[in-house]
Design an enzyme around this catalytic site. Sequence first.
Site, short mmCIF file in Angstrom:
data_model
loop_
_atom_site.label_atom_id
_atom_site.label_comp_id
_atom_site.label_asym_id
_atom_site.label_seq_id
_atom_site.Cartn_x
_atom_site.Cartn_y
_atom_site.Cartn_z
N CYS A 290 59.08 96.17 46.34
CA CYS A 290 57.67 95.84 46.08
C CYS A 290 56.69 96.64 46.95
CB CYS A 290 57.43 94.36 46.29
SG CYS A 290 58.58 93.34 45.39
N HIS B 202 50.10 93.09 47.42
CA HIS B 202 51.13 92.93 46.40
C HIS B 202 51.01 91.52 45.83
CE1 HIS B 202 54.78 92.39 44.30
NE2 HIS B 202 55.44 91.79 45.28
N ASN C 15 54.78 88.45 39.14
CA ASN C 15 55.16 89.41 40.18
C ASN C 15 55.87 90.60 39.54
OD1 ASN C 15 56.51 90.81 42.22
ND2 ASN C 15 56.90 88.98 43.45
O1 UT7 Z 1 57.87 90.41 45.41
C1 UT7 Z 1 58.79 90.47 46.45
C2 UT7 Z 1 58.50 89.52 47.50
N1 UT7 Z 1 58.65 88.18 47.00
C3 UT7 Z 1 57.90 87.20 47.48
O2 UT7 Z 1 57.05 87.45 48.27
C4 UT7 Z 1 58.18 85.80 47.05
C5 UT7 Z 1 58.01 84.84 48.20
N2 UT7 Z 1 58.42 83.49 47.91
C6 UT7 Z 1 57.74 82.69 47.05
O3 UT7 Z 1 56.81 83.12 46.40
C7 UT7 Z 1 58.11 81.23 47.00
O4 UT7 Z 1 59.04 80.96 48.01
C8 UT7 Z 1 58.71 80.77 45.63
C9 UT7 Z 1 57.61 80.76 44.58
C10 UT7 Z 1 59.82 81.71 45.23
C11 UT7 Z 1 59.25 79.35 45.75
O5 UT7 Z 1 58.22 78.48 46.19
P1 UT7 Z 1 58.45 77.52 47.43
O6 UT7 Z 1 57.23 76.70 47.56
O7 UT7 Z 1 58.85 78.37 48.60
O8 UT7 Z 1 59.61 76.62 46.95
P2 UT7 Z 1 61.01 76.33 47.67
O9 UT7 Z 1 61.94 77.46 47.46
O10 UT7 Z 1 60.75 75.86 49.04
O11 UT7 Z 1 61.50 75.10 46.80
C12 UT7 Z 1 60.84 73.83 46.82
C13 UT7 Z 1 61.50 72.93 45.80
C14 UT7 Z 1 63.02 72.93 45.90
O12 UT7 Z 1 63.46 71.63 45.58
P3 UT7 Z 1 63.82 70.60 46.76
O13 UT7 Z 1 64.89 71.22 47.57
O14 UT7 Z 1 62.56 70.38 47.53
O15 UT7 Z 1 64.25 69.38 46.00
C15 UT7 Z 1 63.46 73.87 44.81
O16 UT7 Z 1 64.76 73.61 44.35
O17 UT7 Z 1 61.21 73.40 44.47
C16 UT7 Z 1 62.44 73.61 43.75
N3 UT7 Z 1 62.23 74.73 42.84
C17 UT7 Z 1 61.68 74.56 41.61
N4 UT7 Z 1 61.24 73.47 40.96
C18 UT7 Z 1 60.72 73.63 39.75
C19 UT7 Z 1 62.51 76.03 43.02
N5 UT7 Z 1 62.13 76.75 41.93
C20 UT7 Z 1 61.64 75.85 41.05
C21 UT7 Z 1 61.10 75.95 39.76
N6 UT7 Z 1 60.64 74.84 39.14
N7 UT7 Z 1 60.99 77.16 39.13
#
Ligand code: UT7
Length: 301
Positions: free
Chosen positions: A110, A227, A254
């Site tokens: 990225c 980005h 993204n």
């Molecule tokens: O482009 C390259 C660089 N990439 C980035 O910069 C991406 C950086 N990361 C992010 O943008 C975020 O971490 C994500 C959007 C990928 C995820 O968001 P988050 O707020 O960090 O969520 P998380 O991974 O902490 O997950 C929170 C909860 C989890 O459930 P529990 O453990 O709290 O029960 C996940 O299993 O959300 C759950 N979860 C989802 N729920 C519904 C993860 N993905 C999904 C989903 N729909 N698609």
Amino acid sequence: MGLIIKKAAKLKMDKFYDNFYFEKMLDTSNEWIVKRTGIEKRFFSEKPLSQMAEEAAENLKLTDEEKKKIRLLIVSTVGGDFIVPSLAAILQGRLGLEKEILAFDLNIACTGFVGGTILAESYLRAGEYALVIGAEKLSNFTNFKDRTTAIIFADGAGACLYEKSKEKFYKDLGTISDEKFLTLKSDEGYLKMEGREVFRFATSVMPKSIEKVLKRADQKIDLFILHQANERIINFIEKKIPGNYYSNIKNYANTSSASIAMALADLYEKDSLRGKNILLAGFGGGLTYGTCIVRGENEIR
Ligand code: UT7
């Protein structure tokens, strides 16, 4: 600035998929996606990446005079329909650019468009042009059964024509090796991401990189283009370093190294780059990051 944006354009996108599309196939919801990422829709291409990149560049409507001045063509991508030849080599011919140019593909994930911009500045002499393209077909590498990546990554392509100026250029680039948090292994074929870790990386490293460049440059920034990885990352950085931040992630999701190029294209279409001091900042797989300042051309088109 060391680089002036002469023109920017993007691929024409015709078929968008909203978040409800994923509700049907994954344990996710429109509400979750909007709240956690800011994404509302995204584009998945039916065309090969070489064609996507070509169309983005064709939309610059380069004149013969501009083509003659191009000394460097960089296509930033994590991978496309060709491994050899490079997309850049293909585009040299398809776009009718001069033969005596350096043309290559660049994979800094990225961070690629910012990396390509920084490389272009260091390669060119004043008055020469570079064409830097960010083109990604991430749908080729997405596991549509994995809700942690499928809802985030998408396809896109943007192209930018730069001219090297005599002014000073400010930049910062870095690599912090990682084999766990964001990977696309050839034997797996899919992007895997530990989103929380990458989020942590972006929100800790990027403010420092941006502040470093701002301190060195000591000038007013009219526009910050980061980005487009997650709206929350942009908001977080904006809180730390207030300014005029552009975001279009709700429309395109993204698109890795295409995201900043497409943001420039959106703003160029609205004539919103002219005369502006623009800070570009990319981050992602590697883990890598990069920040630089460019300027929108002053001349009236
Ligand atoms: O482009 C390259 C660089 N990439 C980035 O910069 C991406 C950086 N990361 C992010 O943008 C975020 O971490 C994500 C959007 C990928 C995820 O968001 P988050 O707020 O960090 O969520 P998380 O991974 O902490 O997950 C929170 C909860 C989890 O459930 P529990 O453990 O709290 O029960 C996940 O299993 O959300 C759950 N979860 C989802 N729920 C519904 C993860 N993905 C999904 C989903 N729909 N698609």
